[in-house]
Design a protein around this motif. Structure first.
Motif, mmCIF file in Angstrom:
data_model
loop_
_atom_site.group_PDB
_atom_site.id
_atom_site.type_symbol
_atom_site.label_atom_id
_atom_site.label_comp_id
_atom_site.label_asym_id
_atom_site.label_seq_id
_atom_site.Cartn_x
_atom_site.Cartn_y
_atom_site.Cartn_z
ATOM 1 N N GLU A 61 -2.195 16.879 -0.996
ATOM 2 C CA GLU A 61 -2.308 16.585 0.432
ATOM 3 C C GLU A 61 -1.638 15.252 0.723
ATOM 4 O OE1 GLU A 61 -5.877 15.111 3.376
ATOM 5 O OE2 GLU A 61 -6.383 16.214 1.579
ATOM 6 N N LYS A 62 -0.779 15.230 1.721
ATOM 7 C CA LYS A 62 -0.072 14.005 2.087
ATOM 8 C C LYS A 62 -1.001 13.041 2.794
ATOM 9 C CE LYS A 62 4.819 14.897 2.425
ATOM 10 N NZ LYS A 62 5.957 15.035 3.306
ATOM 11 N N LEU A 63 -0.853 11.775 2.465
ATOM 12 C CA LEU A 63 -1.630 10.729 3.134
ATOM 13 C C LEU A 63 -0.891 10.316 4.390
ATOM 14 C CD1 LEU A 63 -2.408 8.669 -0.037
ATOM 15 C CD2 LEU A 63 -4.052 9.982 1.290
ATOM 16 N N LYS A 64 -1.638 10.146 5.472
ATOM 17 C CA LYS A 64 -1.011 9.740 6.725
ATOM 18 C C LYS A 64 -1.648 8.449 7.223
ATOM 19 C CE LYS A 64 0.881 13.936 8.599
ATOM 20 N NZ LYS A 64 0.486 15.063 7.802
ATOM 21 N N GLY A 65 -0.807 7.570 7.761
ATOM 22 C CA GLY A 65 -1.293 6.370 8.430
ATOM 23 C C GLY A 65 -2.255 5.554 7.606
ATOM 24 N N ALA A 66 -3.385 5.206 8.227
ATOM 25 C CA ALA A 66 -4.364 4.323 7.593
ATOM 26 C C ALA A 66 -4.938 4.919 6.310
ATOM 27 C CB ALA A 66 -5.478 4.000 8.584
ATOM 28 N N ASN A 67 -4.972 6.251 6.195
ATOM 29 C CA ASN A 67 -5.517 6.855 4.979
ATOM 30 C C ASN A 67 -4.720 6.508 3.734
ATOM 31 O OD1 ASN A 67 -7.707 8.041 6.214
ATOM 32 N ND2 ASN A 67 -6.575 9.890 6.723
ATOM 33 N N SER A 68 -3.497 6.006 3.919
ATOM 34 C CA SER A 68 -2.683 5.652 2.755
ATOM 35 C C SER A 68 -3.116 4.321 2.141
ATOM 36 C CB SER A 68 -1.199 5.609 3.125
ATOM 37 O OG SER A 68 -0.953 4.595 4.077
ATOM 38 N N PHE A 69 -3.898 3.515 2.870
ATOM 39 C CA PHE A 69 -4.313 2.227 2.295
ATOM 40 C C PHE A 69 -5.809 1.958 2.348
ATOM 41 C CE2 PHE A 69 -3.106 1.257 6.676
ATOM 42 C CZ PHE A 69 -4.193 0.522 7.116
ATOM 43 N N ILE A 70 -6.587 2.727 3.113
ATOM 44 C CA ILE A 70 -8.033 2.498 3.142
ATOM 45 C C ILE A 70 -8.594 2.781 1.751
ATOM 46 C CG2 ILE A 70 -10.198 3.476 4.004
ATOM 47 C CD1 ILE A 70 -8.876 3.549 6.750
ATOM 48 N N GLY A 71 -9.392 1.850 1.262
ATOM 49 C CA GLY A 71 -9.977 1.985 -0.065
ATOM 50 C C GLY A 71 -9.872 0.683 -0.832
ATOM 51 N N ARG A 72 -9.974 0.786 -2.171
ATOM 52 C CA ARG A 72 -9.995 -0.389 -3.037
ATOM 53 C C ARG A 72 -8.684 -0.536 -3.795
ATOM 54 N NH1 ARG A 72 -15.153 1.688 -4.699
ATOM 55 N NH2 ARG A 72 -14.314 1.983 -6.796
ATOM 56 N N TRP A 73 -8.226 -1.779 -3.903
ATOM 57 C CA TRP A 73 -6.963 -2.109 -4.568
ATOM 58 C C TRP A 73 -7.191 -3.235 -5.561
ATOM 59 C CZ3 TRP A 73 -2.147 0.037 -2.940
ATOM 60 C CH2 TRP A 73 -2.226 0.864 -1.825
ATOM 61 N N LYS A 74 -6.510 -3.177 -6.701
ATOM 62 C CA LYS A 74 -6.486 -4.291 -7.646
ATOM 63 C C LYS A 74 -5.415 -5.253 -7.160
ATOM 64 C CE LYS A 74 -6.007 -5.619 -12.432
ATOM 65 N NZ LYS A 74 -5.714 -5.228 -13.794
ATOM 66 N N TYR A 75 -5.833 -6.476 -6.817
ATOM 67 C CA TYR A 75 -5.003 -7.432 -6.091
ATOM 68 C C TYR A 75 -4.608 -8.604 -6.981
ATOM 69 C CZ TYR A 75 -4.374 -11.370 -2.818
ATOM 70 O OH TYR A 75 -3.918 -12.473 -2.162
ATOM 71 N N GLU A 76 -3.338 -9.038 -6.884
ATOM 72 C CA GLU A 76 -2.855 -10.248 -7.554
ATOM 73 C C GLU A 76 -1.948 -10.998 -6.590
ATOM 74 O OE1 GLU A 76 -0.766 -8.980 -11.030
ATOM 75 O OE2 GLU A 76 -2.585 -8.347 -12.061
ATOM 76 N N ALA A 77 -2.052 -12.341 -6.597
ATOM 77 C CA ALA A 77 -1.231 -13.153 -5.695
ATOM 78 C C ALA A 77 -0.823 -14.445 -6.380
ATOM 79 C CB ALA A 77 -2.002 -13.466 -4.414
#
Length: 127
Positions: free
Chosen positions: A1-17
């Motif tokens: 199923e293709k992710l559309k709009g906000a559903n492509s990033f809502i959730g948890r991410w491992k972050y580095e900066a």
């Protein structure tokens, strides 16, 4: 199923900066809020968004989504403004990369106003 709009990033991410808080768990909530949680203790919120996240959907056959959000980090004089891009067709291994800037948070989070790039970040989708 293709992710559309906000559903492509809502959730948890491992972050580095390379500026501000160096790593953690970046969480985008459906209500527009964003949290940066301690990677060692995800129950500990170390920064929160000053204004709701905003995104620009891809046009036509393009699958790149642009997300703009802010984090108010302890110890930082300015609210940090983040602008990241991710490929909504990237599936479960999708990555978000982007720039960290300072500026006026309310305007900057909407992509406007003078901003000064101070660093970069990347995040890998977790769930």
């Amino acid at each position: 199923e293709k992710l559309k709009g906000a559903n492509s990033f809502i959730g948890r991410w491992k972050y580095e900066a390379d500026k501000g808080i160096e790593n953690g768990q970046l969480v985008f909530l459906k209500n527009g809020e964003v949290e940066l949680r301690s990677y060692n203790d995800p129950s500990m919120v170390v920064a929160v968004g000053a204004v709701p996240w905003k995104y620009v959907s891809p046009k036509g056959s393009d699958t790149m989504v642009t997300v703009t959000f802010t984090l108010d980090e302890d110890g930082q004089d300015d609210v940090l403004i983040f602008q990241g891009t991710l490929d909504s067709a990237g599936g479960p291994d999708r990555m978000m990369t982007g720039a960290i800037a300072t500026g006026r948070a309310e305007i900057g989070a909407r992509g406007g106003g003078p901003m000064k790039k101070i660093g970069s970040f990347q995040a890998k989708f977790e769930q």
